[in-house]
Design a protein around this motif. Structure first.
Motif, PDB file in Angstrom:
ATOM      1  N   LEU A   1      -4.662   4.196  -8.124  1.00  0.00           N
ATOM      2  CA  LEU A   1      -5.873   4.912  -7.709  1.00  0.00           C
ATOM      3  C   LEU A   1      -5.572   6.407  -7.691  1.00  0.00           C
ATOM      4  N   SER A   2      -5.879   7.085  -8.800  1.00  0.00           N
ATOM      5  CA  SER A   2      -5.638   8.523  -8.909  1.00  0.00           C
ATOM      6  C   SER A   2      -6.956   9.258  -8.695  1.00  0.00           C
ATOM      7  N   SER A   3      -7.011  10.076  -7.646  1.00  0.00           N
ATOM      8  CA  SER A   3      -8.261  10.806  -7.378  1.00  0.00           C
ATOM      9  C   SER A   3      -8.600  11.718  -8.555  1.00  0.00           C
ATOM     10  N   GLY A   4      -7.589  12.354  -9.156  1.00  0.00           N
ATOM     11  CA  GLY A   4      -7.834  13.234 -10.299  1.00  0.00           C
ATOM     12  C   GLY A   4      -8.392  12.455 -11.492  1.00  0.00           C
TER      13      GLY A   4
ATOM     14  N   ARG B   1       0.861  -1.196   0.000  1.00  0.00           N
ATOM     15  CA  ARG B   1       0.000   0.000   0.000  1.00  0.00           C
ATOM     16  C   ARG B   1       0.893   1.240   0.000  1.00  0.00           C
ATOM     17  N   LEU B   2       0.795   2.035  -1.067  1.00  0.00           N
ATOM     18  CA  LEU B   2       1.679   3.202  -1.200  1.00  0.00           C
ATOM     19  C   LEU B   2       0.881   4.469  -1.400  1.00  0.00           C
ATOM     20  N   ILE B   3       1.494   5.583  -0.970  1.00  0.00           N
ATOM     21  CA  ILE B   3       0.960   6.905  -1.292  1.00  0.00           C
ATOM     22  C   ILE B   3       2.041   7.634  -2.076  1.00  0.00           C
ATOM     23  N   LEU B   4       1.650   8.228  -3.209  1.00  0.00           N
ATOM     24  CA  LEU B   4       2.599   9.053  -3.964  1.00  0.00           C
ATOM     25  C   LEU B   4       2.178  10.515  -3.809  1.00  0.00           C
TER      26      LEU B   4
ATOM     27  N   GLY C   1      -5.755  -4.319  -0.916  1.00  0.00           N
ATOM     28  CA  GLY C   1      -4.448  -4.225  -0.257  1.00  0.00           C
ATOM     29  C   GLY C   1      -3.255  -4.038  -1.169  1.00  0.00           C
ATOM     30  N   ASN C   2      -3.486  -3.865  -2.472  1.00  0.00           N
ATOM     31  CA  ASN C   2      -2.360  -3.680  -3.401  1.00  0.00           C
ATOM     32  C   ASN C   2      -2.621  -2.469  -4.273  1.00  0.00           C
ATOM     33  N   TYR C   3      -2.146  -1.322  -3.827  1.00  0.00           N
ATOM     34  CA  TYR C   3      -2.473  -0.117  -4.596  1.00  0.00           C
ATOM     35  C   TYR C   3      -1.454   0.983  -4.343  1.00  0.00           C
ATOM     36  N   VAL C   4      -1.460   1.950  -5.274  1.00  0.00           N
ATOM     37  CA  VAL C   4      -0.715   3.186  -5.051  1.00  0.00           C
ATOM     38  C   VAL C   4      -1.715   4.332  -5.203  1.00  0.00           C
ATOM     39  N   LEU C   5      -1.767   5.182  -4.178  1.00  0.00           N
ATOM     40  CA  LEU C   5      -2.670   6.337  -4.172  1.00  0.00           C
ATOM     41  C   LEU C   5      -1.953   7.523  -4.786  1.00  0.00           C
ATOM     42  N   ASP C   6      -2.601   8.175  -5.750  1.00  0.00           N
ATOM     43  CA  ASP C   6      -2.008   9.305  -6.482  1.00  0.00           C
ATOM     44  C   ASP C   6      -2.954  10.498  -6.329  1.00  0.00           C
ATOM     45  N   GLY C   7      -2.507  11.519  -5.591  1.00  0.00           N
ATOM     46  CA  GLY C   7      -3.337  12.721  -5.425  1.00  0.00           C
ATOM     47  C   GLY C   7      -4.280  12.650  -4.247  1.00  0.00           C
ATOM     48  N   PHE C   8      -4.173  11.619  -3.460  1.00  0.00           N
ATOM     49  CA  PHE C   8      -4.978  11.432  -2.248  1.00  0.00           C
ATOM     50  C   PHE C   8      -4.114  10.744  -1.203  1.00  0.00           C
TER      51      PHE C   8
ATOM     52  N   GLN D   1       5.066   8.469 -12.862  1.00  0.00           N
ATOM     53  CA  GLN D   1       5.781   7.448 -12.076  1.00  0.00           C
ATOM     54  C   GLN D   1       4.833   6.338 -11.626  1.00  0.00           C
ATOM     55  N   CYS D   2       3.578   6.680 -11.351  1.00  0.00           N
ATOM     56  CA  CYS D   2       2.614   5.653 -10.919  1.00  0.00           C
ATOM     57  C   CYS D   2       2.435   4.579 -11.980  1.00  0.00           C
ATOM     58  N   LYS D   3       2.383   5.003 -13.257  1.00  0.00           N
ATOM     59  CA  LYS D   3       2.210   4.016 -14.338  1.00  0.00           C
ATOM     60  C   LYS D   3       3.338   2.982 -14.278  1.00  0.00           C
TER      61      LYS D   3
END
Ligand code: AP5
Ligand code: MG
Length: 216
Positions: free
Chosen positions: A29-32, A2-5, A77-84, A16-18
């Motif tokens: 998971l990009s909020s934008g 579980r990551l936050i960028l 449980g396997n994600y990277v959050l982008d913008g949140f 970078q998330c891609k």
């Protein structure tokens, strides 16, 4: 994992998330991106978000927290959050939801870029409205001018990449979002600070090196 960028607008979070999701098999998971998809579909949420996004302001916390917690639950449980999270209430809302589920974020990747670099990046950005791929007319051009490399069709320029809106987004970032990293620091979480003012591939190398340490 579980990551936050984190990072200012134009820091390269989407870019970078891609690469992170491909390497570590995570959901992006990009909020934008989710908000833009809601707008394109003409949903109530999309209509509500439109006015805020067009001026570079933040969409209200209650709307965003509900939307993102729903998406997080589906990502198992396997994600990277982008913008949140992008405000302290959002960080607290995320923390509470994860605590209740007995989970926690493994690391916060913080992309560092000065404001002066950002305007140039954002005015040259072109995005694919279908697959979300991000290009730059000079730094990362598509193979065929104006067309997505994945054969999705025409690339677009985001409405909020106009210079006056970019300045507002930066102001919003400094006023409301920068403090989120401090929130996680105070909680003793692992913050991976990355100098993102260098070539895209060099940033990726630095991000992977930092993530490999926590991934063991
Ligand atoms: P969002 O879509 O999240 O926009 P943002 O945070 O402003 O970030 P960007 O997507 O503009 O930049 P990025 O860091 O992803 O950079 P990218 O990789 O594309 O949010 C949009 C709006 O939605 C907000 O203003 C708000 O209204 C609303 N919203 C979203 N989340 C919200 C929340 N949680 N709460 C409330 N409201 C919310 O790269 C940029 C360009 O630079 C590209 O062209 C790329 O090719 C190029 N580039 C990338 N890296 C490099 C490099 N190292 N060198 C040279 N060029 C590079
Ligand atoms: Mg982005």
């Amino acid at each position: 994992m579980r990551l936050i960028l984190c990072g200012p607008p134009g820091a390269g979070k989407g870019t970078q998330c891609k690469r992170i999701v491909d390497k570590y098999a995570l959901t992006h998971l990009s909020s934008g991106d989710i908000l833009r998809a809601e707008r394109a579909a003409g949903t109530e949420l999309g209509k509500k978000a439109q006015g805020y996004m067009d001026t570079g302001a933040l969409v209200p916390d209650d709307v965003i927290i509900g939307m993102m917690i729903g998406a997080i639950k589906k990502a198992a449980g396997n994600y990277v959050l982008d913008g949140f999270p992008r405000t302290l209430p959002q960080a607290e809302g995320l923390d509470k939801a994860l605590r209740e589920a007995g989970e926690k974020v493994d690391a916060i990747v913080n992309l560092l870029v000065d404001d002066e670099v950002i305007e140039k990046r954002l005015t040259g950005r072109r995005s694919c409205p279908t697959c979300g791929a991000v290009y730059h007319i000079e730094n990362l051009p598509p193979k065929v001018d104006g067309q997505c490399d994945k054969s999705c069709g025409q690339l677009v320029q985001r409405d909020d990449d106009k210079p006056d809106v970019v300045r507002n987004r930066l102001k919003t970032y400094h006023e409301q979002t920068e403090a989120v990293v401090g929130f996680y620091e105070a909680e003793g979480r692992s913050i991976l600070n990355i100098n993102a003012d260098r070539d895209i591939d060099e940033v990726t190398t630095a991000v992977f090196a930092a993530l490999n340490k926590i991934d063991g």
